[in-house]
Scaffold this motif. Structure first.
Motif, mmCIF file in Angstrom:
data_model
loop_
_atom_site.group_PDB
_atom_site.id
_atom_site.type_symbol
_atom_site.label_atom_id
_atom_site.label_comp_id
_atom_site.label_asym_id
_atom_site.label_seq_id
_atom_site.Cartn_x
_atom_site.Cartn_y
_atom_site.Cartn_z
ATOM 1 N N PRO A 408 0.801 -1.236 0.000
ATOM 2 C CA PRO A 408 0.000 0.000 0.000
ATOM 3 C C PRO A 408 0.830 1.281 0.000
ATOM 4 O O PRO A 408 0.406 2.295 -0.554
ATOM 5 C CB PRO A 408 -0.839 -0.117 1.273
ATOM 6 C CG PRO A 408 -0.179 -1.151 2.108
ATOM 7 C CD PRO A 408 0.486 -2.084 1.156
ATOM 8 N N PHE A 409 2.004 1.228 0.576
ATOM 9 C CA PHE A 409 2.848 2.418 0.617
ATOM 10 C C PHE A 409 3.450 2.717 -0.762
ATOM 11 O O PHE A 409 3.734 3.866 -1.087
ATOM 12 C CB PHE A 409 3.938 2.249 1.662
ATOM 13 C CG PHE A 409 3.383 1.928 3.022
ATOM 14 C CD1 PHE A 409 2.742 2.894 3.774
ATOM 15 C CD2 PHE A 409 3.459 0.645 3.527
ATOM 16 C CE1 PHE A 409 2.211 2.600 5.012
ATOM 17 C CE2 PHE A 409 2.924 0.337 4.771
ATOM 18 C CZ PHE A 409 2.298 1.316 5.515
ATOM 19 N N HIS A 410 3.635 1.659 -1.574
ATOM 20 C CA HIS A 410 4.192 1.847 -2.918
ATOM 21 C C HIS A 410 3.119 2.038 -3.987
ATOM 22 O O HIS A 410 3.410 2.554 -5.062
ATOM 23 C CB HIS A 410 5.064 0.639 -3.305
ATOM 24 C CG HIS A 410 6.371 0.587 -2.590
ATOM 25 N ND1 HIS A 410 6.498 0.140 -1.292
ATOM 26 C CD2 HIS A 410 7.620 0.954 -2.982
ATOM 27 C CE1 HIS A 410 7.768 0.212 -0.922
ATOM 28 N NE2 HIS A 410 8.469 0.704 -1.928
ATOM 29 N N THR A 426 8.369 9.829 -12.465
ATOM 30 C CA THR A 426 8.179 8.469 -12.956
ATOM 31 C C THR A 426 7.464 7.663 -11.872
ATOM 32 O O THR A 426 7.949 7.577 -10.741
ATOM 33 C CB THR A 426 9.543 7.819 -13.277
ATOM 34 O OG1 THR A 426 10.252 8.637 -14.222
ATOM 35 C CG2 THR A 426 9.358 6.423 -13.829
ATOM 36 N N LEU A 427 6.322 7.079 -12.222
ATOM 37 C CA LEU A 427 5.558 6.266 -11.269
ATOM 38 C C LEU A 427 5.693 4.798 -11.635
ATOM 39 O O LEU A 427 6.029 4.443 -12.765
ATOM 40 C CB LEU A 427 4.087 6.680 -11.285
ATOM 41 C CG LEU A 427 3.795 8.147 -10.938
ATOM 42 C CD1 LEU A 427 2.304 8.416 -11.011
ATOM 43 C CD2 LEU A 427 4.324 8.486 -9.552
ATOM 44 N N VAL A 428 5.398 3.920 -10.676
ATOM 45 C CA VAL A 428 5.619 2.488 -10.873
ATOM 46 C C VAL A 428 4.725 1.946 -11.992
ATOM 47 O O VAL A 428 3.522 2.195 -12.035
ATOM 48 C CB VAL A 428 5.411 1.709 -9.552
ATOM 49 C CG1 VAL A 428 3.993 1.848 -9.017
ATOM 50 C CG2 VAL A 428 5.768 0.238 -9.734
ATOM 51 N N ASN A 429 5.357 1.189 -12.895
ATOM 52 C CA ASN A 429 4.632 0.495 -13.966
ATOM 53 C C ASN A 429 4.369 -0.962 -13.620
ATOM 54 O O ASN A 429 3.364 -1.538 -14.027
ATOM 55 C CB ASN A 429 5.442 0.534 -15.270
ATOM 56 C CG ASN A 429 5.805 1.942 -15.691
ATOM 57 O OD1 ASN A 429 6.893 2.420 -15.387
ATOM 58 N ND2 ASN A 429 4.903 2.628 -16.384
ATOM 59 N N HIS A 430 5.301 -1.570 -12.872
ATOM 60 C CA HIS A 430 5.225 -2.993 -12.560
ATOM 61 C C HIS A 430 5.515 -3.169 -11.068
ATOM 62 O O HIS A 430 6.632 -2.881 -10.619
ATOM 63 C CB HIS A 430 6.240 -3.791 -13.380
ATOM 64 C CG HIS A 430 6.270 -3.421 -14.834
ATOM 65 N ND1 HIS A 430 5.416 -3.964 -15.770
ATOM 66 C CD2 HIS A 430 7.050 -2.531 -15.510
ATOM 67 C CE1 HIS A 430 5.673 -3.428 -16.962
ATOM 68 N NE2 HIS A 430 6.665 -2.562 -16.828
ATOM 69 N N LEU A 431 4.514 -3.632 -10.317
ATOM 70 C CA LEU A 431 4.690 -3.796 -8.871
ATOM 71 C C LEU A 431 4.698 -5.289 -8.553
ATOM 72 O O LEU A 431 3.679 -5.971 -8.698
ATOM 73 C CB LEU A 431 3.574 -3.076 -8.108
ATOM 74 C CG LEU A 431 3.928 -2.694 -6.674
ATOM 75 C CD1 LEU A 431 3.075 -1.522 -6.192
ATOM 76 C CD2 LEU A 431 3.743 -3.870 -5.719
#
Length: 759
Positions: A408-410, A426-431
């Protein structure tokens, strides 16, 4: 009928099935097949037959097609064409293979290339990581980073220690050091552990830096100026005995939702829901065990509800186009479904990034606002052109690796901070999130001496590549998994020793023994082409799976390739044919040449998982430098990288058996408190001299002989003036054998490894 034969040939209570089995068994074709396979020896003869019989491959179902009134089946024709195509590509060899490019720092995004930024969840600096921490973030990311580089992607992998917060303050108090001294000490410990596990970061940094303060405070002011921060007075738990407010992770109590008795002040590990510390039932200070009291304090909050619409739009795009694990999607959506609430970003602490606001100058940023910004500041410590990675969403793909408790924090808090800052981040594309790894039937516990922690793994005498293999084999991808000593021994002895090691060693030994160290001429028949097609199919599966970060499943493809190779050799028996006439000798040469090329392929696909073993295989085979990149380019290409006439080097076994006695010693050593039979007293893992007092004479005798044999081999290599890298590898094997000998003799293995060094 044949598949059911072992079950139904003796007895069966299912009358209808039994009757069908007997009727079919009366058919002449079935009786002839049974006589040919069993030779009158009964069901036991099936085992030998199956060892020599190639495994069947699952092929796609292709429906029959009608042509001129006749039904025409095209399945066999397609399979035939695929087999011929695989053999043709294999025969072309390394023609036009891509050149090997050296990694040059700093790695920066490049036009026209796939630019990938990888991060591992920053480990807390206040303790030593255990095996679950290692597989959950750094090891998983390392496998994917190594794979990406081999695929030719432009990739940067950064990580570092998370060094601010109450956890560090308390650890400093326990050890009588300053917080900065604790950070320096444990940063070095973490770095050494990851180096031993062969984690190949481009840069491993830390959060106690000038860049961290500058970037975190800049994001804070941007959020403040755009109206995404709230001010509120909150109730907090304060320990009067310790004379301070308690950070969330330093208060425990009963979860108000699921009644789990060991919930933390920020989140319940059992139900996964976020909680406020004051909501805990029967709270306790983790430091002194006293009951804290509620006090008021003024704080700043990130206004998540105000950012919710923008967050949802971004999430829809990212989760639909990127690779998010199922648990990451589920946890994130549950947060959105429950409705976002303002999240506090300040704390009443001293050790942290200062809040640059006059009204809050006595406070620091809360670790879960501050820590993810560490990815940016660590990159800024790596290169002053860090914004080319972190303010470039059009060109950069961001992969975040973590355990599920960090999701949840990411996926919500950190992205909201960057969205609200409105600076083209830049935001996360692959978590990529794992479940939890447990230890045997319990949890890892440093205080109780339960489980293997990073600084202890090398003391077991088991090579880091074997640790990597086993942790990746049981990587908790879809559900929690558990480390087990007996299972580790089983996987080492069956998959590594008997499957992978056996095949690669046999292939190389046959070249050395029967063909004077030169790869023989290969004239392919249908069996050879079928094997090449099978291996090619497994290679394509391996690439498709790893492209989607399915790390554990891709590892199974490697083991399947090796099993195909073993069955191929078992069926063709080159050790017998080499003694026959010219035709048989030619056949033995072809089988040996194809097999040693499969071994070279295995060295390529093993590189992300077991880098040292991969290097050793290629060293023994004298494989060309371009073979790995050539094999892993595009969708995967199985090619003849070792043509006829290619000379290989000396071949030696890659793996060693883990004996039951050795495993029992390790199980007791890392199992927490136990009774020492010799002294009838309670001992703990913290006393290695005591925990190792069990010795195993037979195992020690075997290892003594192996140490002597390895020593003679090493002296021979030195006399021949072999390459330094070859000698270094053999020295490492000797040291590992000596450690295992020390364990078998009931001694501490570490002094054995240091014996003879001058101080």
């Amino acid at each position: 009928w044949a598949a059911l034969y072992p079950l139904l040939s003796d007895s069966c209570e299912l009358r209808s099935v039994r009757g069908w089995f007997e009727r079919v068994g009366d058919l002449a074709a079935c009786q002839a097949a049974a006589n040919r396979v069993l030779h009158g020896k009964g069901v036991e003869a099936l085992k030998t037959f199956l060892q020599k019989h190639p495994a069947t491959q699952t092929q796609p179902h292709i429906p029959p097609q009608k042509s001129k009134g006749k039904t025409r089946y095209i399945l066999h024709e397609q399979i035939y064409l695929e087999i011929e195509e695989a053999a043709q590509i294999w025969s072309e060899g390394l023609k036009g293979s891509p050149a090997v490019t050296e990694r040059k720092h700093p790695v920066l995004p490049q036009e026209g290339k796939r630019n990938m930024l990888l991060t591992s969840a920053l480990p807390y600096v206040n303790n030593v990581p255990h095996l679950g921490n290692i597989i959950g973030c750094v090891l998983s990311a390392d496998v994917f980073a190594r794979y990406g580089r081999l695929r030719g992607w432009n990739l940067l992998y950064i990580c570092g220690t998370d060094e601010y917060g109450t956890a560090t303050e308390n650890k400093a108090r326990e050890e009588g050091l300053t917080p900065q001294e604790i950070c320096d000490k444990y940063h070095a410990i973490h770095a050494d552990i990851y180096k031993w596990f062969q984690i190949d970061f481009d840069f491993f940094g830390r959060t106690t830096t000038k860049q961290q303060t500058e970037i975190a405070q800049d994001i804070f002011w941007r959020l403040h100026e755009r109206g995404f921060l709230l001010e509120d007075t909150v109730e907090q738990l304060r320990c009067e005995s310790c004379q301070r407010f308690l950070a969330d992770r330093f208060v425990e109590g009963e979860c108000p939702h699921c009644r789990y008795p060991e919930a933390r002040g920020d989140q319940c590990d059992k139900c996964g829901r976020l909680i406020n510390a004051v909501e805990l039932r029967n709270p306790q200070c983790k430091v002194c065990k006293e009951t804290p009291v509620i006090r008021s304090s003024k704080h700043l909050f990130l206004n998540l509800p105000k950012l919710e619409d923008e967050l949802e739009q971004w999430l829809d795009k990212s989760t639909s186009s990127g690779d998010w694990t199922v648990n990451a999607r589920h946890i994130t959506r549950s947060w959105i479904r429950d409705g976002l609430k303002p999240r506090c970003i300040t704390r009443d602490l001293q050790w942290g990034t200062p809040v640059p606001h006059e009204d809050y100058k006595e406070k620091v940023f809360y670790v879960w606002f501050d820590a993810p910004i560490g990815y940016l500041s660590i990159t800024a410590n790596y290169t002053d052109q860090w914004e080319k990675w972190w303010k470039n969403p059009q060109q950069v793909e961001l992969y975040n690796f973590m355990a599920k408790d960090n999701v949840p924090f990411h996926s919500v808090v950190f992205p909201c901070s960057l969205l609200g800052a409105q600076d083209n981040y830049t935001l996360v594309n692959h978590l990529i999130a794992t479940e939890y790894l447990n230890y045997e039937d319990t949890k890892f516990s440093k205080s109780r001496g339960v489980g293997v922690f990073g600084d202890m793994a090398k003391d077991t005498g088991i090579p880091s590549d074997v640790w990597r293999f086993y942790l990746l084999y049981l990587r908790p991808e879809g559900q929690d998994s558990a480390f087990s000593w007996s299972d580790m021994a089983l996987k080492n002895n069956s998959e590594l020793l008997n499957n992978l090691g056996n095949f690669i060693n046999r292939a190389g030994m046959f070249v050395s023994k029967f063909f004077d160290g030169c790869v023989p001429e290969m004239l392919l028949n249908e069996d050879d082409k079928r094997l090449i097609a099978q291996v090619r199919w497994e290679l394509k599966q391996y690439i498709q799976l790893l492209d989607k970060v399915r790390i554990r499943d891709a590892l199974k493809c490697i083991l399947s390739i090796s099993r195909h190779g073993n069955q191929y050799m078992q069926l063709n028996e080159p050790w017998k044919k080499i003694k026959g006439g010219d035709g048989d000798r030619q056949r033995a040469g072809t089988v040996t040449g194809v097999s040693v090329n499969v071994a070279c392929l295995l060295s390529a696909v093993l590189e992300p998982y077991m880098p040292s073993v991969s290097h050793t295989i290629r060293q023994q085979l004298q494989a060309p430098h371009t073979c790995v990149s050539a094999i892993l380019q595009n969708t995967g290409t199985f090619i003849c990288t070792l043509p006829a006439g290619h000379r290989i080097s000396a071949v030696s076994p890659l793996f060693q058996k883990l004996e039951n006695e050795q495993i029992e010693v390790l199980r007791k050593r890392f199992g927490g408190q136990q009774v020492c039979k010799r002294h009838s007293s309670i001992i703990t893992r913290g006393s290695p001299a005591e925990t190792m007092k069990m010795c195993f004479p037979e195992r020690a005798k075997q290892l003594t002989a192996l140490v002597a044999e390895q020593g003679n081999k090493l002296r021979g290599l030195k006399a021949q003036k072999a390459d330094k890298s070859v000698i270094d590898d053999e020295v490492e094997k000797l040291l590992q054998l000596k450690k295992q000998l020390s364990l078998a003799e009931g001694k501490n293995p570490e002094p054995a490894a240091q014996k003879g060094k001058k101080k």
